[in-house]
Write an enzyme that holds these catalytic residues in place. Structure first.
Site, short mmCIF file in Angstrom:
data_model
loop_
_atom_site.label_atom_id
_atom_site.label_comp_id
_atom_site.label_asym_id
_atom_site.label_seq_id
_atom_site.Cartn_x
_atom_site.Cartn_y
_atom_site.Cartn_z
N SER A 142 0.87 -1.18 0.14
CA SER A 142 -0.12 -0.02 -0.08
C SER A 142 0.97 1.31 -0.12
O SER A 142 1.84 1.18 0.63
CB SER A 142 -0.90 0.10 1.07
OG SER A 142 -1.51 1.25 1.33
N TYR A 155 -1.34 -0.25 10.75
CA TYR A 155 -1.45 -0.62 9.24
C TYR A 155 -0.41 -0.23 8.42
O TYR A 155 0.02 -0.80 7.47
CB TYR A 155 -2.84 -0.06 8.66
CG TYR A 155 -3.15 -0.46 7.07
CD1 TYR A 155 -3.63 -1.66 6.81
CD2 TYR A 155 -2.89 0.58 6.23
CE1 TYR A 155 -3.52 -2.11 5.53
CE2 TYR A 155 -3.06 0.26 4.79
CZ TYR A 155 -3.62 -0.99 4.54
OH TYR A 155 -3.77 -1.40 3.13
#
Length: 258
Positions: A142, A155
């Site tokens: 990501s 995250y």
């Protein structure tokens, strides 16, 4: 048993979102797809769609965070088909939280899913890939792994670790005939994220899956999108810490998803 000529492709997180979209596209391309996730009913829905479209797939219910479950999944795939051509490690996720609301257990769970959910399958499949002297490993990271973001400590840390891990593997495995593709998408709109507030430069699922599918088939080493967000993220990586902190706070306050 899959047809001998079909590439054998194992995809984690295949019950919904990017994983399901990739599975359908690669099945149309001619791959025999092993659909891996925890949710049997959703896996069956994806498999049914693939079958109706003339593709070939099978289901493996598995919690990717459990090493033994990953080994069983890979072992069963090898028993049935004798090889793995593509290992697409897409399972991931994690919510946003203020630091005072995070616990070590919650952070560990996010790392288990996003990092060790990948590590478990690579550990299980790598001996066979090395013996084959060919194959492809794909991991979905990501843009959140580029630099720290507000309320994304767990995250972002997990994706940053994953991306560094995969880049090291890419360097080490290339001489052994194994290609590694690292993907770093920005915000992608899926059924699971539609109820959330709008995110900056969010990309529709079909568009994101098309980009990823082309990159996988071309065995690209790295793919990140959408390009305006990627460009901004690269620029932000170069900024001094103080300036970066001020800008990211301002952007976060002005974001419709804040």
């Amino acid at each position: 048993m899959a047809e001998t000529g079909r590439p054998i492709t194992l995809i984690t997180g295949a019950s919904s979102g990017i994983g399901a979209a990739l599975a359908k596209r690669l099945a149309r391309h001619g791959d025999h797809v092993i659909l891996v996730a925890r949710r049997l009913r959703l896996l069956q829905d994806v498999a049914d769609e693939i079958t109706k479209a003339g593709g070939s797939s099978e289901i493996s219910v598995c919690d990717v965070t459990i090493g033994e479950a990953a080994r069983t999944c890979v072992t069963e795939t090898l028993r049935k088909h004798g090889r793995i051509d593509r290992l697409i490690l897409n399972a991931g996720g994690g919510g946003r939280a203020l630091p005072e609301n995070l616990t070590s257990e919650e952070i560990r769970a996010v790392l288990e899913l996003n990092l060790f959910g990948v590590v478990n399958f690579i550990e299980a499949a790598l001996p066979t890939l090395l013996q084959q002297s060919r194959g492809q490993i794909v991991a979905v990271g990501s843009i959140a792994g580029y630099r720290g973001l507000p309320r994304a400590a767990s995250y972002g840390a997990a994706k940053a670790a994953l991306m560094n891990y995969m880049e090291s593997l890419r360097i080490d495995l290339a001489p052994k005939g194994i290609s590694v593709t690292l993907a770093a998408p920005g915000f992608v709109v899926t059924k699971d994220t539609k109820k959330q507030r709008a995110k900056p430069m969010a990309m529709q699922l079909d568009r994101a899956a098309d980009i990823l599918t082309r990159s996988i088939l071309k065995k690209k080493r790295y793919v990140a999108f959408p390009w305006p967000l990627v460009w901004l993220a690269h620029v932000m990586r170069l900024l001094p810490a103080g300036l970066y902190d001020r800008l990211i706070r301002r952007l976060d306050r002005n974001s419709p998803g804040s």
